[in-house]
Design an enzyme around this catalytic site. Structure first.
Site, short mmCIF file in Angstrom:
data_model
loop_
_atom_site.label_atom_id
_atom_site.label_comp_id
_atom_site.label_asym_id
_atom_site.label_seq_id
_atom_site.Cartn_x
_atom_site.Cartn_y
_atom_site.Cartn_z
N GLU A 44 0.84 -1.19 0.00
CA GLU A 44 0.00 0.00 0.00
C GLU A 44 0.89 1.25 0.00
O GLU A 44 1.93 1.28 0.64
CB GLU A 44 -0.87 -0.01 1.25
CG GLU A 44 -1.75 1.21 1.43
CD GLU A 44 -2.50 1.22 2.76
OE1 GLU A 44 -3.55 1.89 2.83
OE2 GLU A 44 -2.04 0.55 3.71
N LYS A 110 -9.65 2.65 -1.97
CA LYS A 110 -9.82 2.02 -0.66
C LYS A 110 -11.19 2.33 -0.07
O LYS A 110 -11.55 3.50 0.12
CB LYS A 110 -8.71 2.50 0.27
CG LYS A 110 -8.62 1.77 1.61
CD LYS A 110 -7.42 2.30 2.38
CE LYS A 110 -7.21 1.57 3.70
NZ LYS A 110 -6.02 2.11 4.41
N CYS A 144 -5.44 -2.89 2.80
CA CYS A 144 -5.14 -2.79 4.23
C CYS A 144 -6.35 -2.92 5.15
O CYS A 144 -6.82 -4.02 5.41
CB CYS A 144 -4.37 -1.50 4.50
SG CYS A 144 -3.38 -1.52 6.03
#
Length: 257
Positions: A44, A110, A144
């Site tokens: 990331e 995200k 994540c």
């Protein structure tokens, strides 16, 4: 069609808020990737580390990084995956790119921005899944903090590979290990997690633990040091176990609002 997919995971230090240095470091590693690899996965925010000050990075660095990904994918013949800061119409995004050797670009923003770090106040959250079929494998890439939300990852479309890129810190690494394995088992899919290592610009330590788990939750690859990990994903393994253990047929239906 080949029933195997060769992947490489780059577990590396990241230089704080320095896209030029990070691209140089990663490019050196890409030159050494084995010839049969089809997909290379980066962490990331691989050009900056997990910074909450994207204004410290010039807007054009996002564009430069995407062009860099396209050039390297074309040169080496493998797809590249990782997230970076992206600025668009005055907003910042933690955006994952999946770039193929032919120049196709797929992106995912995200969904779950990390509230503890204030990411929700800096980066605009995504709304949509991304599913990519590449060399016969259907892939769902996430980022994540998304790992903590099983409903968002639930395998309702029969994907083969669940893929997470991350900056996951040492104090909560047990959750990372546990949840990667759980996501593999509950979705009967390979689950891949690529984390960074080292200490970032605000003092957080990252221990790696990049890993690959098969559909039964068996660990295929794992590392706690700076290195490139390799794994072979088998379509036969997926199909055999889904046919033998028909757990996905009993999954509960739901609708995301």
């Amino acid at each position: 069609m080949d029933s195997n997919l060769e992947i490489a995971l780059i577990q590396t230090h990241l230089i704080w808020e320095n896209p030029i240095a990070n691209r140089k470091n990663i490019e050196a590693k890409l030159r050494l990737i084995k010839n049969d690899v089809a997909i290379v996965v980066l962490p990331e925010m691989f050009t900056t580390g997990f910074t909450m000050k994207p204004e410290n990075v010039a807007q054009e660095e996002g564009i430069k990084t995407l062009e860099w990904l396209k050039a390297l994918a074309s040169t080496y013949g493998f797809a590249l995956v990782g997230s970076t800061i992206w600025q668009e119409e005055g907003n910042y995004y933690n955006r994952l790119f999946f770039v193929t050797p032919s120049g196709n670009v797929h992106s995912y923003d995200k969904k779950h921005t990390f509230i503890l770090a204030g990411e929700d106040k800096v980066y605009v959250a995504g709304k949509d899944h991304l599913f990519i079929t590449y060399q016969g494998f259907k892939i769902c890439p996430l980022i994540c903090y998304d790992l903590r939300f099983p409903v968002w990852a639930r395998n309702t479309v029969d994907y083969d590979v669940l893929l997470y890129v991350a900056n996951w810190p040492k104090p909560r690494i047990n959750a990372w290990d546990t949840l990667l394995k759980a996501r593999a088992i509950e979705n009967m899919a390979y689950c891949i997690g690529v984390n960074r290592i080292g200490i970032d610009g605000i003092g957080y330590e990252y221990p790696g633990h990049s890993a690959v788990y098969d559909v039964l939750g068996q660990q295929v690859a794992f590392s706690q040091k700076e290195e490139v990990l390799y794994a072979t994903l088998s379509k036969d393994h997926i199909q055999f176990n889904r046919k033998k253990l028909r757990f996905l047929e009993d999954r509960d239906p739901f609708t995301l609002l």
